[in-house]
Design a protein around this motif. Structure first.
Motif, mmCIF file in Angstrom:
data_model
loop_
_atom_site.group_PDB
_atom_site.id
_atom_site.type_symbol
_atom_site.label_atom_id
_atom_site.label_comp_id
_atom_site.label_asym_id
_atom_site.label_seq_id
_atom_site.Cartn_x
_atom_site.Cartn_y
_atom_site.Cartn_z
ATOM 1 N N LYS A 99 47.135 -31.064 -7.890
ATOM 2 C CA LYS A 99 46.621 -29.820 -8.493
ATOM 3 C C LYS A 99 46.270 -28.763 -7.471
ATOM 4 O O LYS A 99 46.631 -27.606 -7.597
ATOM 5 C CB LYS A 99 45.329 -30.095 -9.302
ATOM 6 N N ASN A 153 38.535 -31.548 -16.556
ATOM 7 C CA ASN A 153 38.141 -32.469 -15.488
ATOM 8 C C ASN A 153 37.456 -33.694 -16.093
ATOM 9 O O ASN A 153 36.421 -33.576 -16.754
ATOM 10 C CB ASN A 153 37.215 -31.757 -14.487
ATOM 11 N N GLY A 154 38.062 -34.852 -15.855
ATOM 12 C CA GLY A 154 37.556 -36.087 -16.452
ATOM 13 C C GLY A 154 36.240 -36.532 -15.838
ATOM 14 O O GLY A 154 35.326 -36.963 -16.553
ATOM 15 N N SER A 155 36.120 -36.399 -14.514
ATOM 16 C CA SER A 155 34.915 -36.919 -13.844
ATOM 17 C C SER A 155 33.650 -36.202 -14.298
ATOM 18 O O SER A 155 32.636 -36.847 -14.598
ATOM 19 C CB SER A 155 35.038 -36.766 -12.331
ATOM 20 N N PHE A 182 38.320 -42.149 -11.232
ATOM 21 C CA PHE A 182 38.453 -40.831 -11.874
ATOM 22 C C PHE A 182 38.248 -39.696 -10.869
ATOM 23 O O PHE A 182 38.869 -38.650 -10.966
ATOM 24 C CB PHE A 182 37.424 -40.645 -12.997
ATOM 25 N N ALA A 183 37.318 -39.924 -9.919
ATOM 26 C CA ALA A 183 36.904 -38.814 -9.048
ATOM 27 C C ALA A 183 37.907 -38.584 -7.919
ATOM 28 O O ALA A 183 38.661 -39.475 -7.541
ATOM 29 C CB ALA A 183 35.529 -39.119 -8.466
ATOM 30 N N GLU A 184 37.898 -37.369 -7.383
ATOM 31 C CA GLU A 184 38.693 -37.047 -6.195
ATOM 32 C C GLU A 184 38.093 -37.787 -4.996
ATOM 33 O O GLU A 184 36.921 -38.163 -5.025
ATOM 34 C CB GLU A 184 38.626 -35.535 -5.921
ATOM 35 N N ASP A 190 35.339 -32.225 -7.792
ATOM 36 C CA ASP A 190 35.110 -32.362 -9.234
ATOM 37 C C ASP A 190 33.808 -31.669 -9.640
ATOM 38 O O ASP A 190 33.798 -30.790 -10.509
ATOM 39 C CB ASP A 190 34.994 -33.851 -9.620
ATOM 40 N N ASP A 195 38.331 -28.657 -8.801
ATOM 41 C CA ASP A 195 39.462 -29.341 -9.434
ATOM 42 C C ASP A 195 39.804 -28.661 -10.770
ATOM 43 O O ASP A 195 40.965 -28.440 -11.091
ATOM 44 C CB ASP A 195 39.105 -30.821 -9.646
ATOM 45 N N LYS A 199 43.334 -26.682 -11.882
ATOM 46 C CA LYS A 199 44.124 -27.018 -13.072
ATOM 47 C C LYS A 199 44.265 -25.796 -13.978
ATOM 48 O O LYS A 199 45.301 -25.570 -14.596
ATOM 49 C CB LYS A 199 43.452 -28.159 -13.834
ATOM 50 N N GLY A 295 41.992 -37.894 -19.287
ATOM 51 C CA GLY A 295 42.237 -36.847 -18.305
ATOM 52 C C GLY A 295 42.167 -37.334 -16.872
ATOM 53 O O GLY A 295 42.290 -36.551 -15.942
HETATM 54 N N1 HSE Z 1 39.369 -36.027 -10.426
HETATM 55 C C1 HSE Z 1 40.213 -35.665 -11.514
HETATM 56 C C2 HSE Z 1 39.374 -35.598 -12.784
HETATM 57 C C3 HSE Z 1 41.333 -36.630 -11.652
HETATM 58 O O1 HSE Z 1 38.284 -36.178 -12.774
HETATM 59 O O2 HSE Z 1 39.781 -34.995 -13.762
HETATM 60 C C4 HSE Z 1 42.397 -36.216 -12.640
HETATM 61 O O3 HSE Z 1 43.023 -35.037 -12.268
#
Ligand code: HSE
Length: 418
Positions: A99, A153-155, A182-184, A190, A195, A199, A295
């Motif tokens: 991204k 952002n999922g995190s 999930f996290a970068e 995040d 992030d 996106k 996500g």
């Molecule tokens: N770190 C990103 C999130 C991973 O939490 O959404 C998925 O792109």
């Protein structure tokens, strides 16, 4: 019947997404796609795949004539861009999930596609498992697309859910998001909204033909949200979500930002919990449509990469219709937003910048008000990002210029001034 192209893949990265993709491909016999080589950074790490698959030399993949697809899922944006640029120049199709790299190099990536005519697919780079890019590309006409509102952002969504519903501490929730993949690697990306804005830049391009650097889209993350903000939200029957929003205004320009927002319990986005993402699209005649799915995480993200690889078999390209065939939209900062501002010290808040203030609550440690401010004033300042201040948008936050005079008059009447 046309036979599908055989795909020979050079894979960059064998982390959460790369390994997930490798496993999925092993279970997807129908797809004539084989990973020939994987380029990794740390050769000493133990990998669950045959040792001869791996190399640390990127040129082994980029200059292998048998490899016709480069899949790039590493998290160093600068290296990722170098990889895809060489891949394009060597005549290879590219699938990417980076991204940050895509958002920061959008003009160059568009140019490389024009010059080479090669496909560049990146569904996994926004909302992981939700096929939002291809839908925006293929289905939604620029003129009909009124607004998009999304949790991308999922995190951060996971952390907000765990803190406010399961009463976990912020650090516990973050640790869990990291453990679950999930996290970068740098979770500040995040937490502080980087992030999400990356996106959003990608989605603004496919939705409206906008080509903007992430620095030009106003954003913040969830770093300043306090438990007392959650208490106010609860009182008012709202959830707090980190929301990416874009709306076409009556002047044809697009208002866009990524900010925390109060969300009504009935809103589709309130339904989106944990690492799930959700996208609400509002169009001229169809009204609202809601896309929902995981996500973040290994298999959900890899599933989008897989779908892109599969689309390459029939030479699918993004056409960027909104950019090349329509008049691309422009961003604007000329509108107003209704905001909730909480703060520890009033000296941190320039309250005279607000057009009007509707609600004012003084507490012992924290105070808040709800007020309407011109968006440009937020763009030109950073008081609202400093520790101790938290800005959360009200639901239906955007107010267009033409509405403002009426609303202003009404607020003054209510205050008994006129
Ligand atoms: N770190 C990103 C999130 C991973 O939490 O959404 C998925 O792109």
């Amino acid at each position: 019947m046309e036979t599908h192209k055989e795909l020979t893949i050079g894979l960059f990265g064998f982390g959460t997404v790369g390994e997930g993709l490798y496993r999925i491909l092993q279970q997807t016999d129908s797809l004539k796609a084989k990973v020939k080589k994987v380029c990794i950074k740390h050769p000493d790490k133990k990998r669950n795949a045959p040792a001869e698959l791996f190399t640390t030399d990127r040129n082994v993949l980029l200059f292998d004539e048998k490899i016709n697809v480069i899949v790039e899922v590493i998290d160093n944006a600068d290296e990722a861009f170098e990889i895809i640029r060489t891949a394009f120049r060597n005549g290879k199709a590219v699938v990417s999930a980076s991204k940050k790299m895509i958002a920061e190099h959008l003009p160059e990536i568009l140019q490389l596609q024009l010059e080479t005519g090669l496909p560049f697919l990146c569904e996994a780079a926004a909302c992981a498992s939700i096929p939002v890019i291809r839908n925006l590309e293929e289905y939604y006409d620029n003129d009909l697309l009124h607004a998009i509102k999304a949790i991308v952002n999922g995190s951060t969504n996971f952390i907000l859910t765990k803190m406010f519903e399961d009463k976990l501490e912020f650090n516990e929730a973050l640790l869990l998001a990291q453990q679950l993949g999930f996290a970068e690697s740098n979770p500040a990306l995040d937490i502080e909204g980087y992030d999400a804005v990356n996106k959003w830049v990608i989605l603004l391009n496919h939705a409206y033909g906008i080509v903007e650097h992430p620095d030009n889209v106003l954003f913040t993350g969830i770093q300043n949200i306090q438990l007392s903000d959650a208490a106010v939200a609860k009182e008012k029957n709202y959830d707090i979500k980190l929301v990416a929003q874009a709306q076409k205004l009556q002047n044809g320009k697009v208002a866009a930002f990524v900010l925390p927002q109060f969300v009504n319990h009935e809103d589709h986005l309130a339904f989106v919990k944990n690492e799930y993402n959700g996208v609400v699209i509002e169009t001229g005649f169809a009204d609202k449509q809601f896309f929902y799915g995981k996500g973040a995480g290994s298999f959900p993200t890899a599933s989008a990469v897989l779908s892109d690889i599969s689309a390459l078999r029939y030479d699918y390209h993004y056409e960027y219709k909104k950019l090349y065939h329509h008049k691309p939209s422009e961003l604007t900062t000329d509108f107003y937003v209704r905001t909730y501002i909480s703060f520890d010290k009033i000296s941190k808040v320039p309250k005279d910048d607000f057009e009007w203030i509707e609600e004012w609550h003084g507490g012992q440690e924290r105070n808040y008000f709800i007020g309407t401010i011109h968006f440009e004033k937020l763009v030109k300042s950073d008081w609202w990002m400093q520790p101790g201040v938290s800005l959360i948008l009200a639901p239906e936050a955007i107010i267009e210029n033409i509405e403002i005079r009426l609303l202003k008059k009404r607020s003054l009447e209510l205050a008994g001034v006129i």
